[in-house]
Structure formats: structure tokens, C-alpha cells
Design a protein around this motif. Structure first.
Motif, PDB file in Angstrom:
ATOM      1  N   CYS A  32      16.554  39.128  35.157  1.00 46.16           N
ATOM      2  CA  CYS A  32      15.666  40.280  35.001  1.00 46.16           C
ATOM      3  C   CYS A  32      15.969  40.973  33.678  1.00 46.16           C
ATOM      4  O   CYS A  32      17.035  40.801  33.093  1.00 46.16           O
ATOM      5  CB  CYS A  32      15.817  41.254  36.166  1.00 46.16           C
ATOM      6  N   VAL A  33      15.003  41.734  33.211  1.00 45.39           N
ATOM      7  CA  VAL A  33      15.169  42.536  32.003  1.00 45.39           C
ATOM      8  C   VAL A  33      15.529  43.948  32.438  1.00 45.39           C
ATOM      9  O   VAL A  33      14.758  44.621  33.114  1.00 45.39           O
ATOM     10  CB  VAL A  33      13.885  42.551  31.161  1.00 45.39           C
ATOM     11  N   ALA A  34      16.732  44.380  32.083  1.00 47.12           N
ATOM     12  CA  ALA A  34      17.249  45.652  32.582  1.00 47.12           C
ATOM     13  C   ALA A  34      16.793  46.837  31.743  1.00 47.12           C
ATOM     14  O   ALA A  34      16.528  47.915  32.270  1.00 47.12           O
ATOM     15  CB  ALA A  34      18.776  45.612  32.635  1.00 47.12           C
ATOM     16  N   GLU A  35      16.718  46.660  30.433  1.00 49.39           N
ATOM     17  CA  GLU A  35      16.297  47.764  29.560  1.00 49.39           C
ATOM     18  C   GLU A  35      15.844  47.220  28.218  1.00 49.39           C
ATOM     19  O   GLU A  35      16.053  46.045  27.906  1.00 49.39           O
ATOM     20  CB  GLU A  35      17.432  48.764  29.372  1.00 49.39           C
ATOM     21  N   ALA A  36      15.191  48.098  27.461  1.00 49.42           N
ATOM     22  CA  ALA A  36      14.731  47.748  26.118  1.00 49.42           C
ATOM     23  C   ALA A  36      15.275  48.762  25.126  1.00 49.42           C
ATOM     24  O   ALA A  36      15.590  49.894  25.485  1.00 49.42           O
ATOM     25  CB  ALA A  36      13.207  47.724  26.065  1.00 49.42           C
ATOM     26  N   GLU A  37      15.394  48.318  23.874  1.00 45.99           N
ATOM     27  CA  GLU A  37      15.988  49.188  22.872  1.00 45.99           C
ATOM     28  C   GLU A  37      15.364  48.896  21.506  1.00 45.99           C
ATOM     29  O   GLU A  37      15.179  47.733  21.136  1.00 45.99           O
ATOM     30  CB  GLU A  37      17.497  48.945  22.821  1.00 45.99           C
ATOM     31  N   LYS A  38      15.023  49.946  20.786  1.00 43.99           N
ATOM     32  CA  LYS A  38      14.501  49.808  19.428  1.00 43.99           C
ATOM     33  C   LYS A  38      15.655  49.669  18.447  1.00 43.99           C
ATOM     34  O   LYS A  38      16.636  50.416  18.518  1.00 43.99           O
ATOM     35  CB  LYS A  38      13.652  51.025  19.050  1.00 43.99           C
ATOM     36  N   ARG A  39      15.530  48.699  17.517  1.00 47.82           N
ATOM     37  CA  ARG A  39      16.565  48.502  16.515  1.00 47.82           C
ATOM     38  C   ARG A  39      15.941  48.319  15.142  1.00 47.82           C
ATOM     39  O   ARG A  39      14.769  47.954  15.022  1.00 47.82           O
ATOM     40  CB  ARG A  39      17.427  47.285  16.857  1.00 47.82           C
ATOM     41  N   ASN A  40      16.735  48.539  14.135  1.00 55.99           N
ATOM     42  CA  ASN A  40      16.309  48.326  12.756  1.00 55.99           C
ATOM     43  C   ASN A  40      17.115  47.171  12.159  1.00 55.99           C
ATOM     44  O   ASN A  40      18.299  47.010  12.455  1.00 55.99           O
ATOM     45  CB  ASN A  40      16.531  49.583  11.907  1.00 55.99           C
ATOM     46  N   GLY A  41      16.457  46.384  11.334  1.00 58.54           N
ATOM     47  CA  GLY A  41      17.147  45.266  10.704  1.00 58.54           C
ATOM     48  C   GLY A  41      16.293  44.674   9.612  1.00 58.54           C
ATOM     49  O   GLY A  41      15.257  45.233   9.233  1.00 58.54           O
ATOM     50  N   ARG A  42      16.722  43.536   9.098  1.00 55.93           N
ATOM     51  CA  ARG A  42      15.979  42.857   8.032  1.00 55.93           C
ATOM     52  C   ARG A  42      15.487  41.519   8.553  1.00 55.93           C
ATOM     53  O   ARG A  42      16.188  40.814   9.287  1.00 55.93           O
ATOM     54  CB  ARG A  42      16.848  42.660   6.798  1.00 55.93           C
ATOM     55  N   THR A  44      13.357  37.659   7.835  1.00 51.39           N
ATOM     56  CA  THR A  44      13.703  36.462   7.063  1.00 51.39           C
ATOM     57  C   THR A  44      13.450  36.616   5.564  1.00 51.39           C
ATOM     58  O   THR A  44      14.043  35.898   4.760  1.00 51.39           O
ATOM     59  CB  THR A  44      12.907  35.263   7.587  1.00 51.39           C
ATOM     60  N   VAL A  45      12.555  37.515   5.196  1.00 51.05           N
ATOM     61  CA  VAL A  45      12.276  37.743   3.764  1.00 51.05           C
ATOM     62  C   VAL A  45      13.001  38.990   3.262  1.00 51.05           C
ATOM     63  O   VAL A  45      12.629  39.582   2.255  1.00 51.05           O
ATOM     64  CB  VAL A  45      10.759  37.863   3.506  1.00 51.05           C
ATOM     65  N   ASN A  46      14.041  39.407   4.011  1.00 51.89           N
ATOM     66  CA  ASN A  46      14.922  40.505   3.607  1.00 51.89           C
ATOM     67  C   ASN A  46      14.191  41.837   3.507  1.00 51.89           C
ATOM     68  O   ASN A  46      14.539  42.677   2.690  1.00 51.89           O
ATOM     69  CB  ASN A  46      15.616  40.181   2.277  1.00 51.89           C
ATOM     70  N   MET A  47      13.191  42.042   4.338  1.00 44.36           N
ATOM     71  CA  MET A  47      12.485  43.315   4.386  1.00 44.36           C
ATOM     72  C   MET A  47      12.897  44.079   5.633  1.00 44.36           C
ATOM     73  O   MET A  47      13.131  43.500   6.684  1.00 44.36           O
ATOM     74  CB  MET A  47      10.962  43.097   4.389  1.00 44.36           C
ATOM     75  N   GLN A  48      12.985  45.415   5.483  1.00 44.78           N
ATOM     76  CA  GLN A  48      13.379  46.245   6.609  1.00 44.78           C
ATOM     77  C   GLN A  48      12.293  46.223   7.683  1.00 44.78           C
ATOM     78  O   GLN A  48      11.101  46.305   7.382  1.00 44.78           O
ATOM     79  CB  GLN A  48      13.615  47.688   6.134  1.00 44.78           C
ATOM     80  N   GLU A  49      12.710  46.120   8.938  1.00 46.12           N
ATOM     81  CA  GLU A  49      11.748  46.118  10.031  1.00 46.12           C
ATOM     82  C   GLU A  49      12.355  46.779  11.261  1.00 46.12           C
ATOM     83  O   GLU A  49      13.568  46.863  11.406  1.00 46.12           O
ATOM     84  CB  GLU A  49      11.319  44.692  10.394  1.00 46.12           C
ATOM     85  N   THR A  50      11.469  47.268  12.130  1.00 45.11           N
ATOM     86  CA  THR A  50      11.875  47.830  13.412  1.00 45.11           C
ATOM     87  C   THR A  50      11.394  46.892  14.508  1.00 45.11           C
ATOM     88  O   THR A  50      10.241  46.466  14.509  1.00 45.11           O
ATOM     89  CB  THR A  50      11.269  49.225  13.619  1.00 45.11           C
ATOM     90  N   PHE A  51      12.279  46.552  15.426  1.00 42.94           N
ATOM     91  CA  PHE A  51      11.910  45.617  16.484  1.00 42.94           C
ATOM     92  C   PHE A  51      12.545  46.059  17.799  1.00 42.94           C
ATOM     93  O   PHE A  51      13.443  46.911  17.822  1.00 42.94           O
ATOM     94  CB  PHE A  51      12.370  44.192  16.135  1.00 42.94           C
ATOM     95  N   THR A  52      12.054  45.483  18.871  1.00 42.53           N
ATOM     96  CA  THR A  52      12.550  45.792  20.211  1.00 42.53           C
ATOM     97  C   THR A  52      13.384  44.630  20.725  1.00 42.53           C
ATOM     98  O   THR A  52      13.004  43.467  20.564  1.00 42.53           O
ATOM     99  CB  THR A  52      11.389  46.048  21.186  1.00 42.53           C
TER     100      THR A  52
END
Length: 418
Positions: A32-42, A44-52
Motif C-alpha cells: 500500500c501507499v502510506a503517504e506522499a511527499e513533495k520534493r525538489n531535485g534536478r 536528467t537535463v540538470n534542471m530544477q524540478e518539483t516532484f511527488t
């Protein structure tokens, strides 16, 4: 890193992705999926992105059945990693109705009332059908399935090393091509038609449900207006003030319950929506059968053509019109050496063609047998899931109507006391 629990953990083997990982008695697990969390990272083309990212928890089902509650193993996964696993399963097991993933972006009525992470987790908790893959038997033979949920790092590299992406590109081009099977399997034709009907009826039901939910939301908000009016009215009435105010409170509480009701409705709508997407997965299996059958027919036709050419050259009797035959008539027969060379080449091609037809026949028969078994499993599971969802939806509607009746009964008692 992945938290280790004291429960049973299936063994995984990086060196052999097709070896059985565990026996049925000890490897069944609940995911089961217990929780979700927003994160920041780069990316494949080294650009900043926000993902879950989603926290996936696994727990041995035998421990749950025995009443024990061991701490689950857990790790974080992105949506793209679930997509990678599903695409691998689609290519590796074309005869399996692979469960669809839940929507990446969800829309519902209660966004304003609920935190977005809570909504995403609830959607995935009810929609993530990885457990259905377990019921197909893939969990017994597919190591990569376990690696995805038990190993924090390195499992994607193992997936890519299988070379499934090249097969996926080839499969996509083949399935999108236009072709017609001469001798289609009637059962698969009926199943393909059934998948179209399933998708059509499910779409209509979901559209009707949205219209009903929209009107229901309006009705509940009207009761909220009733509550406001009764509360304001009570301020100017001496004899009836208490009764009006109490009735207004009942109306307000009834109107406020719409958020929980729509949340529950979304849960049942998600169960129906899953089978909207399942219809596409079912069609993909039927389409793969058509492609396999078409390749077998083309290989058989090519083999018959080569055998006929061999016979014509060997006997010198041309039974069909051909450019080569017309050339021989106009300019004379070819030299014996050329004739022998052509016969030898055709014999080699015929041998290769017979082997190809044999392989395609086996592949087609295996796909038919395995796909038909899994499609019957799918239909049984579908009947069970939809029956349960529709019954629960009806029970919810009955309960909702009873609450409305009770609210008006309470309001009536308030009015009688005025």
C-alpha cells in the motif's frame, strides 16, 4: 534507506530476473501507499524540478491474517518508477491483463477542504493495483517485481539491462500498425468487443455520477442556506427563537457532511474508473494476439510462396504469373548452374521458413492459452470488484438518505417545541 522489519522477506536475486523468488506460502505480501511527499531535485537535463514521491509499505499477509502487526518494510518511489515496472511487465508478459496505474493528476470536489497530499495518498491507497499483479502469479516468477518494492537502489539498472525498451518500441510500432487477420480467434474478437462495451458503459456511468454529485452538492448547500436563515431568524423571535436556532444547527451539520460524502463517492468512482482503464489493458492483450496471429499467417503465406517457386523451378512448370516467368519465356531458360543455385537458396529459405512458422505457431498457441486463462481471471475479479463497489455505493446512498430523513425529523421536533 528502506526500513527493515522483523517480518518475512522474500529473497531476491540480481543475477537471474526470471528465477522464482519465494514459495506461495511465505511470499504473499500486502502493498500500500502510506503517504506522499513533495520534493525538489534536478532532472536528467540538470534542471530544477518539483516532484511527488510515494512511501510504499509492504507487509507479509500471513502475519496480518494471524493477527500480528509487524512493522512494514518501506521505501520511496516516484510515479515514473511505477510506470517503468508496468511497462516492463507489459512487454515481458503480453498475455497478462496488467493492471493500470491510477491517474498521475487527480481531480475531485473536495480539494479545497483536503490537503493535496492526503488526496493523492487516498487515490493511490485505493487505486494502486499492484496486489492484483500478485494474484496473476507474476509475483512467483518475476524478481524485478520484488526488487521494485524491496530494494532501495539498483533495481532500475536491472530492468534496463533486460533490453525490454527495444522490445517495447518494436511492440508499440507493431501494435499501432494497420493489419487484418484472415482467421481471427472468435473468442478474442468477442473479448475485444466486450472491452469496448465495458469502457463505453463505465464512461456513461461515471458521467452520470458526476452530474448527480454536482446536484447533490447543490442540495446540501441549500440546506446550509436554510441553517443560516433559521439562525438569523431566531435572533428576532422570542417565543420561537430556540426552536429555530436548533433547527438551523441541524441544517448546518447536514450541509457540512457533504464533504465526507463526496470523498466517499470519489472512492467508489475510482473503483469504477479503474475498469475504464482496464478495458484498454484488455484490448492490448487482444491486439497482441491479433499481431501474433498475423505474423503466423504472413510466415505461412511466405513459406507457401517459396515452396511453390521451388516446385516451378524444379519441374519447369509455371502455375502462376510472375515477372521471372515472363522473362524466361522471352529470353530463354536460365543456365543449369543458375537453376541449381536458385533451388539450393530456396531450400535454405524454405527450411528457415518452416522453422519460423513452427516458432510462430508455438508462440501463438501459448499466447492464446495463457491470455485466455488470465482474461477469465480478470473477468472474475472484475465481477467481484464491481459488484462490491456498486453494493457499497447503494448502501452509502441509503445511509445518506436516512441521514437526510433524520435531519428533517429533528427539525420537525424543533418546530413542534416552539
Amino acid at each position: 534507506m528502506m526500513a527493515q522489519s522483523g517480518g518475512l522477506k522474500p529473497s531476491v536475486m540480481l543475477c537471474d530476473v526470471t528465477a522464482p523468488v519465494a514459495d506461495e506460502a511465505s511470499a504473499l505480501m500486502e502493498i500500500c501507499v502510506a503517504e506522499a511527499e513533495k520534493r525538489n531535485g534536478r532532472n536528467t537535463v540538470n534542471m530544477q524540478e518539483t516532484f511527488t514521491v510515494y512511501l510504499v509499505e509492504t507487509r507479509p499477509m500471513d502475519a496480518v491474517a494471524e493477527g500480528r502487526n509487524p512493522a512494514p518494510d518501506s521505501l520511496w518511489r516516484r510515479y515514473s518508477e511505477f510506470e517503468l515496472l508496468r511497462n516492463y511487465l507489459l512487454v515481458t508478459y503480453p498475455y497478462i491483463v496488467v493492471p493500470p496505474l491510477p491517474e498521475k493528476r487527480v481531480r475531485c470536489y473536495y480539494y479545497k477542504q483536503k490537503n493535496i497530499h492526503f488526496v493523492l495518498v487516498e487515490k493511490w491507497r485505493f487505486s494502486l493495483k499492484i496486489n492484483v499483479i500478485i494474484s496473476t502469479g507474476l509475483w512467483l516468477i518475476e524478481n524485478l517485481f520484488y526488487l521494485c518494492f524491496w530494494q532501495e537502489h539498483g533495481w532500475k539498472e536491472v530492468v534496463y539491462e533486460t533490453g525490454f525498451q527495444a522490445k517495447a518500441d518494436s511492440r508499440l510500432r507493431a501494435l499501432s500498425a494497420t493489419f487484418r487477420v484472415r482467421n481471427p480467434d472468435k473468442r478474442f474478437m468477442e473479448m475485444k468487443h466486450y472491452s469496448d462495451e465495458l469502457q463505453s458503459h463505465t464512461s456513461q456511468l461515471l458521467r452520470a455520477r458526476v452530474r448527480v454529485a454536482d446536484r447533490l452538492y447543490g442540495v446540501y448547500k441549500v440546506h446550509g442556506n436554510y441553517g443560516r436563515v433559521f439562525s438569523e431568524w431566531s435572533a428576532v423571535e422570542k417565543e420561537m427563537g430556540d426552536g429555530l436556532q436548533s433547527a438551523g444547527h441541524h441544517m448546518d451539520a447536514f450541509a457540512a457532511s457533504i464533504d465526507d460524502i463526496l470523498e466517499e463517492e470519489e472512492h467508489y468512482a475510482d473503483q469504477l474508473k479503474e475498469y475504464l482503464f482496464y478495458a484498454e489493458a484488455l484490448r492490448a492483450v487482444c491486439r497482441k494476439h491479433e499481431l501474433t496471429q498475423f505474423e503466423l499467417e504472413m510466415a505461412s503465406q511466405d513459406l507457401v510462396s517459396k515452396k511453390q517457386q521451388h516446385e516451378e523451378i524444379a519441374t519447369g512448370i509455371v502455375r502462376t504469373f510472375s515477372f521471372k516467368g515472363m522473362t524466361n519465356k522471352l529470353f530463354g531458360q536460365e543456365a543449369p548452374e543458375q537453376r541449381e543455385a536458385r533451388l539450393k537458396l530456396l531450400e535454405e529459405l524454405i527450411a528457415e521458413g518452416e522453422e519460423t512458422v513452427k516458432e510462430k505457431t508455438v508462440e501463438c498457441e501459448e499466447h492464446v492459452d495463457r491470455a485466455w486463462v488470465d482474461m477469465q481471471r480478470f473477468k472474475e475479479q472484475k465481477d467481484k470488484d464491481l459488484r462490491e463497489a456498486l453494493i457499497n455505493y447503494a448502501v452509502m446512498q441509503i445511509s445518506m438518505c436516512k441521514k437526510g430523513t433524520q435531519m428533517w425529523s429533528n427539525a420537525k421536533d424543533c418546530f413542534l417545541k416552539m
